[in-house]
Design an enzyme around this catalytic site. Structure first.
Site, PDB file in Angstrom:
ATOM      1  N   TRP A   1      34.843  45.437  44.039  1.00  0.00           N
ATOM      2  CA  TRP A   1      33.644  45.847  43.869  1.00  0.00           C
ATOM      3  C   TRP A   1      32.879  46.796  44.763  1.00  0.00           C
ATOM      4  O   TRP A   1      32.484  47.676  45.039  1.00  0.00           O
ATOM      5  CB  TRP A   1      33.042  45.740  43.225  1.00  0.00           C
ATOM      6  CG  TRP A   1      34.134  45.332  41.360  1.00  0.00           C
ATOM      7  CD1 TRP A   1      34.630  45.286  41.192  1.00  0.00           C
ATOM      8  CD2 TRP A   1      32.530  45.619  40.792  1.00  0.00           C
ATOM      9  NE1 TRP A   1      34.251  45.070  39.367  1.00  0.00           N
ATOM     10  CE2 TRP A   1      33.435  45.722  39.292  1.00  0.00           C
ATOM     11  CE3 TRP A   1      31.379  46.103  40.056  1.00  0.00           C
ATOM     12  CZ2 TRP A   1      32.916  45.896  38.055  1.00  0.00           C
ATOM     13  CZ3 TRP A   1      31.018  46.962  39.364  1.00  0.00           C
ATOM     14  CH2 TRP A   1      31.661  46.382  38.148  1.00  0.00           C
ATOM     15  N   TYR A  30      42.162  46.139  46.613  1.00  0.00           N
ATOM     16  CA  TYR A  30      40.604  45.549  45.495  1.00  0.00           C
ATOM     17  C   TYR A  30      39.238  45.004  45.636  1.00  0.00           C
ATOM     18  O   TYR A  30      39.149  44.558  46.569  1.00  0.00           O
ATOM     19  CB  TYR A  30      41.854  44.956  44.503  1.00  0.00           C
ATOM     20  CG  TYR A  30      41.263  44.730  43.542  1.00  0.00           C
ATOM     21  CD1 TYR A  30      40.893  45.854  42.124  1.00  0.00           C
ATOM     22  CD2 TYR A  30      40.179  43.563  42.905  1.00  0.00           C
ATOM     23  CE1 TYR A  30      40.723  45.857  40.971  1.00  0.00           C
ATOM     24  CE2 TYR A  30      39.107  44.159  41.730  1.00  0.00           C
ATOM     25  CZ  TYR A  30      39.622  45.207  40.572  1.00  0.00           C
ATOM     26  OH  TYR A  30      38.453  45.046  39.659  1.00  0.00           O
TER      27      TYR A  30
HETATM   28  N1  LIG Z   1      39.006  33.283  37.842  1.00  0.00           N
HETATM   29  C1  LIG Z   1      38.803  34.092  37.262  1.00  0.00           C
HETATM   30  N2  LIG Z   1      38.902  34.970  38.674  1.00  0.00           N
HETATM   31  C2  LIG Z   1      38.635  36.878  38.157  1.00  0.00           C
HETATM   32  C3  LIG Z   1      37.519  36.924  37.256  1.00  0.00           C
HETATM   33  C4  LIG Z   1      37.654  36.191  36.331  1.00  0.00           C
HETATM   34  O1  LIG Z   1      36.931  36.132  34.697  1.00  0.00           O
HETATM   35  N3  LIG Z   1      38.543  34.507  36.147  1.00  0.00           N
HETATM   36  N4  LIG Z   1      37.604  38.775  36.878  1.00  0.00           N
HETATM   37  C5  LIG Z   1      37.774  39.063  37.967  1.00  0.00           C
HETATM   38  C6  LIG Z   1      37.309  40.744  37.204  1.00  0.00           C
HETATM   39  S1  LIG Z   1      37.352  41.062  36.654  1.00  0.00           S
HETATM   40  C7  LIG Z   1      37.356  40.800  39.204  1.00  0.00           C
HETATM   41  S2  LIG Z   1      36.532  42.952  38.754  1.00  0.00           S
HETATM   42  C8  LIG Z   1      36.926  40.702  40.275  1.00  0.00           C
HETATM   43  C9  LIG Z   1      36.170  40.884  41.750  1.00  0.00           C
HETATM   44  O2  LIG Z   1      36.872  40.831  42.624  1.00  0.00           O
HETATM   45  P1  LIG Z   1      36.334  40.871  43.873  1.00  0.00           P
HETATM   46  O3  LIG Z   1      36.017  43.059  42.911  1.00  0.00           O
HETATM   47  O4  LIG Z   1      36.882  41.373  44.850  1.00  0.00           O
HETATM   48  O5  LIG Z   1      34.229  40.731  43.897  1.00  0.00           O
HETATM   49  P2  LIG Z   1      33.351  41.430  45.013  1.00  0.00           P
HETATM   50  O6  LIG Z   1      32.937  39.594  45.404  1.00  0.00           O
HETATM   51  O7  LIG Z   1      32.547  42.129  44.023  1.00  0.00           O
HETATM   52  O8  LIG Z   1      33.792  41.697  46.191  1.00  0.00           O
HETATM   53  C10 LIG Z   1      33.454  43.064  46.362  1.00  0.00           C
HETATM   54  C11 LIG Z   1      33.043  42.246  48.273  1.00  0.00           C
HETATM   55  O9  LIG Z   1      33.203  43.919  48.766  1.00  0.00           O
HETATM   56  C12 LIG Z   1      32.021  43.288  50.067  1.00  0.00           C
HETATM   57  N5  LIG Z   1      31.117  44.873  50.894  1.00  0.00           N
HETATM   58  C13 LIG Z   1      30.176  44.736  49.346  1.00  0.00           C
HETATM   59  N6  LIG Z   1      29.271  45.831  49.993  1.00  0.00           N
HETATM   60  C14 LIG Z   1      30.613  46.270  50.712  1.00  0.00           C
HETATM   61  C15 LIG Z   1      30.263  47.757  51.791  1.00  0.00           C
HETATM   62  O10 LIG Z   1      30.001  48.395  51.381  1.00  0.00           O
HETATM   63  N7  LIG Z   1      31.325  47.839  53.091  1.00  0.00           N
HETATM   64  C16 LIG Z   1      32.626  47.056  52.906  1.00  0.00           C
HETATM   65  N8  LIG Z   1      33.066  46.872  53.789  1.00  0.00           N
HETATM   66  N9  LIG Z   1      32.521  45.230  51.911  1.00  0.00           N
HETATM   67  C17 LIG Z   1      31.952  45.189  50.997  1.00  0.00           C
HETATM   68  C18 LIG Z   1      31.069  42.331  49.534  1.00  0.00           C
HETATM   69  O11 LIG Z   1      30.162  41.999  50.210  1.00  0.00           O
HETATM   70  C19 LIG Z   1      32.468  41.595  49.007  1.00  0.00           C
HETATM   71  O12 LIG Z   1      32.666  39.966  48.979  1.00  0.00           O
HETATM   72  O13 LIG Z   1      37.535  38.744  40.340  1.00  0.00           O
HETATM   73  C20 LIG Z   1      38.649  38.632  39.133  1.00  0.00           C
HETATM   74  N10 LIG Z   1      38.718  37.693  39.355  1.00  0.00           N
HETATM   75  N1  LIG Z   2      26.466  39.393  35.667  1.00  0.00           N
HETATM   76  C1  LIG Z   2      27.987  39.400  35.989  1.00  0.00           C
HETATM   77  N2  LIG Z   2      28.399  40.122  35.065  1.00  0.00           N
HETATM   78  C2  LIG Z   2      29.263  41.117  34.966  1.00  0.00           C
HETATM   79  C3  LIG Z   2      30.236  40.565  36.196  1.00  0.00           C
HETATM   80  C4  LIG Z   2      29.519  39.524  36.904  1.00  0.00           C
HETATM   81  O1  LIG Z   2      30.730  39.506  38.273  1.00  0.00           O
HETATM   82  N3  LIG Z   2      29.192  39.314  36.387  1.00  0.00           N
HETATM   83  N4  LIG Z   2      31.595  41.495  36.214  1.00  0.00           N
HETATM   84  C5  LIG Z   2      31.713  42.981  35.305  1.00  0.00           C
HETATM   85  C6  LIG Z   2      33.127  42.808  35.431  1.00  0.00           C
HETATM   86  S1  LIG Z   2      34.004  43.759  37.289  1.00  0.00           S
HETATM   87  C7  LIG Z   2      33.909  42.643  34.115  1.00  0.00           C
HETATM   88  S2  LIG Z   2      35.414  43.843  34.218  1.00  0.00           S
HETATM   89  C8  LIG Z   2      33.038  42.663  32.833  1.00  0.00           C
HETATM   90  C9  LIG Z   2      34.498  41.117  32.752  1.00  0.00           C
HETATM   91  O2  LIG Z   2      34.150  41.280  31.002  1.00  0.00           O
HETATM   92  P1  LIG Z   2      34.521  40.264  30.497  1.00  0.00           P
HETATM   93  O3  LIG Z   2      35.753  40.069  30.715  1.00  0.00           O
HETATM   94  O4  LIG Z   2      34.570  40.413  28.977  1.00  0.00           O
HETATM   95  O5  LIG Z   2      33.418  38.745  30.936  1.00  0.00           O
HETATM   96  P2  LIG Z   2      33.759  37.090  30.508  1.00  0.00           P
HETATM   97  O6  LIG Z   2      31.766  36.871  30.949  1.00  0.00           O
HETATM   98  O7  LIG Z   2      34.630  37.102  31.637  1.00  0.00           O
HETATM   99  O8  LIG Z   2      34.074  36.941  29.666  1.00  0.00           O
HETATM  100  C10 LIG Z   2      33.585  37.076  28.229  1.00  0.00           C
HETATM  101  C11 LIG Z   2      33.182  36.096  27.733  1.00  0.00           C
HETATM  102  O9  LIG Z   2      34.841  35.485  26.705  1.00  0.00           O
HETATM  103  C12 LIG Z   2      34.846  34.501  26.147  1.00  0.00           C
HETATM  104  N5  LIG Z   2      36.199  33.659  26.320  1.00  0.00           N
HETATM  105  C13 LIG Z   2      36.772  33.913  26.750  1.00  0.00           C
HETATM  106  N6  LIG Z   2      38.044  33.726  27.001  1.00  0.00           N
HETATM  107  C14 LIG Z   2      38.559  34.244  25.916  1.00  0.00           C
HETATM  108  C15 LIG Z   2      39.151  34.101  24.135  1.00  0.00           C
HETATM  109  O10 LIG Z   2      40.167  33.385  24.458  1.00  0.00           O
HETATM  110  N7  LIG Z   2      38.349  34.321  23.198  1.00  0.00           N
HETATM  111  C16 LIG Z   2      37.337  34.517  22.714  1.00  0.00           C
HETATM  112  N8  LIG Z   2      37.945  35.335  22.059  1.00  0.00           N
HETATM  113  N9  LIG Z   2      36.524  34.298  23.673  1.00  0.00           N
HETATM  114  C17 LIG Z   2      36.889  34.343  24.617  1.00  0.00           C
HETATM  115  C18 LIG Z   2      34.109  33.588  27.160  1.00  0.00           C
HETATM  116  O11 LIG Z   2      33.672  33.369  26.443  1.00  0.00           O
HETATM  117  C19 LIG Z   2      33.558  34.959  28.506  1.00  0.00           C
HETATM  118  O12 LIG Z   2      31.577  34.581  28.476  1.00  0.00           O
HETATM  119  O13 LIG Z   2      31.617  41.506  33.796  1.00  0.00           O
HETATM  120  C20 LIG Z   2      31.101  42.453  33.940  1.00  0.00           C
HETATM  121  N10 LIG Z   2      30.007  41.679  34.133  1.00  0.00           N
HETATM  122 MO   LIG Z   3      36.438  43.845  36.976  1.00  0.00          MO
END
Ligand SMILES: Nc1nc2c(c(=O)[nH]1)N[C@H]1C(S)=C(S)[C@@H](COP(=O)(O)OP(=O)(O)OC[C@H]3O[C@@H](n4cnc5c(=O)[nH]c(N)nc54)[C@H](O)[C@@H]3O)O[C@H]1N2
Ligand SMILES: Nc1nc2c(c(=O)[nH]1)N[C@H]1C(S)=C(S)[C@@H](COP(=O)(O)OP(=O)(O)OC[C@H]3O[C@@H](n4cnc5c(=O)[nH]c(N)nc54)[C@H](O)[C@@H]3O)O[C@H]1N2
Ligand SMILES: [Mo]
Length: 775
Positions: A125, A123
């Protein structure tokens, strides 16, 4: 390969800069003499992302992986479970040798245990770019070389909603990405009730690329027309100032109770659109029986909700009345479902919107996750994009992606998922490319124990992430900045000829080249590469889109013209409102893909699963993780504003947002005062799972009882007094590793309970960016 040619091209066209694309925006880049990158946002982008700033010093940073490396313990003792992972040193080895070893190990595991013992879910990005997409490359390679692998389904983003929404309404893509547009909001919406807010930091991001960041401007337009934005969130900053949003902060994880109480008001005051419930929905009677308390003796009144949410009854009642008065849009951010019982607010938000009767109307109704990402609020381009085929996976076993640690710790154990009972496969080898499990997974001490169980862990990345530091074999990949590619996303009207802006760092190789090297050794290069080099693939993949453009009667430049132009604009798709507009107009002619063809406020299917943690209608369910005397605060670990997840955490924009090199944890002045914490001091955040350090920001934009620590600081654990502490500020050191429910089994990383205190203990330097290589 084309490396040499592209590098000299980058030098020739130095002054103009060359087109490139990232998940956070389209830009032109130019390599400077000192190895830094001059990065200019695309002139058409009205609100470029500050995250572009992480590219400037990324190419030659010391955190880059220079050469292939093998963990000392694996080199000396061979494959097998090993709890030294994460603490061991690495030995650099030449490419030929490491590729021989990886190919040999893959063959050993395949022959001894079959491809069903290889986990390739991987998994993550990765980077923008349709050809060099690390997961696609890995999956294609494993399918070709091994005949398949254990895959993962769903996402950390939308683990619960991806599997819930099809039962209720339709596919998660349709409900989130092809529904209400920003243009409709600017023109039509009176009230935007945004559960989880709409922070523009989040819509900065769209997987595959985004050439125009329109959200801030659209919110400004709507607000100046008089639209009212309501930010229901623990953080005031979850809306930009331009939206002039009101702030309502229920206790985290209690939105479902607030939504149910709003439904109670609509029902009791006869404000519900009963005709819409009759013509377009099923199960309103069952849900209303629960809301009125006929089912369980508890009416879900605003007074009832006030005790759960902390929002007074008059506010809830007022919001419900106002919502019934005009064109109202209900949105539920991804974050709400990344929590225990995360299915419930997604369903309750839909039910609330159904009672308001505006689903499918311009600018009204329900748009799950609008504003959580830059894919939403736009119209999909509806053209086939360049896509690398992944081949056929001969292994049927899979896991919901967030169950990775459960799988590794408990092979053979049975678990429930979306109506099925399944067993965890017995995994011997894990191959990760393009993701960072030590970023994305919860309870990282537990994850480390899980990864200690495998025989071999291979990680391919461009930097020494915590995941690379747990691997047995580390293969240095190039960054997208070092490759030619095609940038495209289904919600962006530009296709970008991504140019290599630099030669590869040290000995880094493209993922494709790495897999080709393995495929050659395993006798399947002809099948894997189909005889094409990178240039051949780019031309081949581009042709799909070009032919579709031509067939549609649009301008369809050939590949050379496309590359010379740097980008092409796709025809603007028509905003037809998606499947919900058609369904609203004629529910008989355009039924939804649900068992009833309608919106399911009660689902016989889900009810039939018999899951107490996800019953047949949205419900307020008691949680296991709740504040206690020992852990009284809610930790909200949301997405970081200064980077994408953990990517380029060493970059300039990400570093500038830290204090004392630590990630910043924000808390309410009252909570800080009670704990004698002053702004800027270091604090320790702890839970039953572990602890991390962070720098305090005392901030009244954070609700009382809440600590906010965004994700993405590279995990940097040390032992202090027998306790494992991440000294850098990674919230997943303390989060809880449990599924949302038996239905979705999604990540619950967003919320957990913690205590914080001022940290007067030893303060070490961060080591997360120093490569663990010994020679
Ligand atoms: N506590 C908590 N944890 C969360 C979340 C949260 O809200 N709270 N949010 C979750 C969500 S929504 C998401 S999507 C995940 C994200 O989790 P990930 O998608 O695993 O996070 P990234 O840091 O984007 O990891 C991408 C990795 O790919 C590498 N990479 C980039 N380009 C390339 C390439 O071309 N080749 C190779 N081989 N590697 C590359 C980057 O260096 C990086 O290490 O995290 C989740 N974790
Ligand atoms: N800059 C930046 N943008 C991103 C990403 C990133 O890594 N960096 N990741 C991208 C990815 S992979 C994803 S999936 C999306 C995720 O999109 P989201 O999951 O919507 O993003 P978050 O910032 O984790 O959460 C949004 C807000 O929800 C609020 N929140 C948390 N818990 C609760 C709750 O119980 N109730 C309510 N009402 N609000 C709550 C928090 O204040 C938080 O700031 O974001 C994307 N956008
Ligand atoms: Mo995500």
């Amino acid at each position: 390969m084309t490396k040499k040619g592209t590098a000299s091209m980058a030098r020739d066209e130095k002054d103009a800069g060359l087109p490139h694309s990232s998940h956070w925006g389209r830009f032109d880049g130019r390599l400077l003499d000192d190895g830094r990158l001059d990065v200019r946002a695309h002139p058409d982008d009205p609100d470029p992302s500050p995250i572009l700033g992480n590219f400037t010093d990324a190419l030659r940073h010391r955190a880059r992986i220079a050469r292939p490396a093998v963990r000392r313990g694996w080199l000396e003792d061979g494959p097998g479970p090993d709890d030294r992972r994460g603490r061991d040193a690495y030995v650099e080895v030449p490419w030929d040798e490491v590729l021989d070893r990886v190919a040999g190990e893959l063959e050993r595991v395949r022959d001894a245990h079959g491809p069903q013992s290889v986990f390739g879910g991987s998994y993550g990005w990765a980077s923008a770019g349709r050809f060099h997409h690390a997961q696609s490359q890995l999956h294609r390679f494993l399918n070709t070389a091994l005949g398949g692998y254990v895959r993962s389904v769903g996402s950390y983003s939308a683990g619960a909603s991806t599997f819930l929404l099809p039962h209720l309404m339709g596919s998660y893509e349709a409900i989130s990405r092809h529904n209400v547009t920003w243009e409709q909001i600017a023109q039509h919406t009176d009230m935007i009730l945004a559960f989880g807010g709409m922070a523009v930091k989040n819509s900065n991001i769209a997987a595959g690329g985004i050439s125009k960041h329109i959200e801030r401007g659209m919110m400004a337009r709507a607000a100046s027309r008089g639209a009212r934005f309501v930010n229901v969130s623990p953080l005031r900053g979850d809306f930009p100032a331009e939206a002039r949003a009101e702030w309502i902060a229920p206790t985290p994880g209690t939105d479902t109770a607030m939504m149910l109480a709003m439904m109670h008001v609509l029902d009791a005051e006869d404000l519900a659109d009963r005709a819409f419930l009759e013509s377009h929905c099923v199960g309103a009677d069952r849900l209303l029986a629960y809301v009125r308390g006929e089912a369980d003796g508890t009416a879900k009144t605003p007074d009832w909700a006030a005790t759960i949410t902390g929002i007074d009854a008059a506010t809830i009642t007022g919001l419900a009345r106002d919502a019934a008065r005009g064109r109202t849009l209900v949105t539920v951010a991804h974050s709400l479902q990344r929590a225990e019982h995360g299915e419930q607010p997604v369903w309750a938000g839909l039910a609330l919107a159904a009672m308001l009767g505006q689903i499918g109307a311009p600018g009204g109704g329900y748009n799950y996750a609008l504003g959580s990402l830059g894919h939403t609020g736009r119209v999909p381009v509806g053209l086939p994009l360049p896509t690398l085929s992944q081949g056929r996976n001969g292994v049927s076993a899979f896991i919901p992606c967030a169950r990775i640690a459960d799988m590794l710790l408990d092979p053979g154990a049975s678990f429930d998922f979306n109506g099925a009972t399944m067993a965890y496969p017995d995994i011997r080898l894990v191959y990760w490319a393009g993701g960072n499990p030590f970023h994305h997974h919860q309870d990282l001490s537990r994850l480390a124990r899980a990864f200690a169980r495998v025989e071999t862990l291979i990680v391919q990345d461009f930097a020494w992430t915590a995941s690379a530091r747990h691997a047995d074999i580390v293969l240095p990949a190039t960054m997208s900045l070092e490759r030619e590619d095609i940038g495209a996303a289904s919600t962006d009207t530009r296709i970008v000829a991504m140019r290599a802006l630099s030669t590869p760092f040290a000995e880094a190789r493209d993922d494709y080249r790495i897999f080709r090297g393995l495929a050659e050794r395993m006798g399947c290069d002809a099948e894997f590469s189909e005889g094409r080099d990178t240039e051949g693939w780019l031309r081949h993949l581009y042709e799909t889109t070009r032919a579709a453009l031509e067939a549609g009667g649009h301008a369809a430049p050939d590949f050379d013209a496309f590359r010379a132009a740097g980008e092409i604009a796709l025809p603007n798709p028509v905003d037809d409102g998606g499947l919900l507009r058609a369904f609203r107009t004629d529910p008989v002619a355009h039924p939804l893909a649900t068992p009833s063809g309608r919106i399911e406020l009660f689902s016989e299917t889900i009810d039939g699963f018999g899951y107490p943690d996800c019953p047949g209608h949205p419900a307020w369910l008691e949680r296991e993780e709740v504040p206690s005397a020992e852990y009284p605060l809610w930790l909200v670990s949301n997405q970081p504003a200064s980077r994408l997840h953990s990517q380029l955490d060493y970059g300039a924009a990400s570093q500038a947002a830290k204090r004392q090199g630590r990630e910043v944890a924000s808390l309410n002045p009252a909570d800080a005062r009670n704990r004698n914490i002053s702004d800027g001091e270091l604090l320790r955040i702890r839970s039953p799972r572990g602890a991390c350090l962070a720098a305090a920001k005392v901030d009244d934009a954070v609700a009382a009882g809440v600590v906010n620590l965004p994700t993405g600081a590279w995990y940097d654990p040390i032992e202090i007094d027998g306790q494992r502490i991440c000294r850098h500020g990674n919230p997943n050191a303390v989060t809880r590793d449990a599924g949302t429910s038996r239905l979705g089994q999604g990540s619950t990383g967003q919320l957990c309970c913690v205590e914080v205190e001022r940290w007067d203990g030893p303060i070490d330097d961060i080591r997360a960016f120093d490569p663990p290589v010994t020679g």
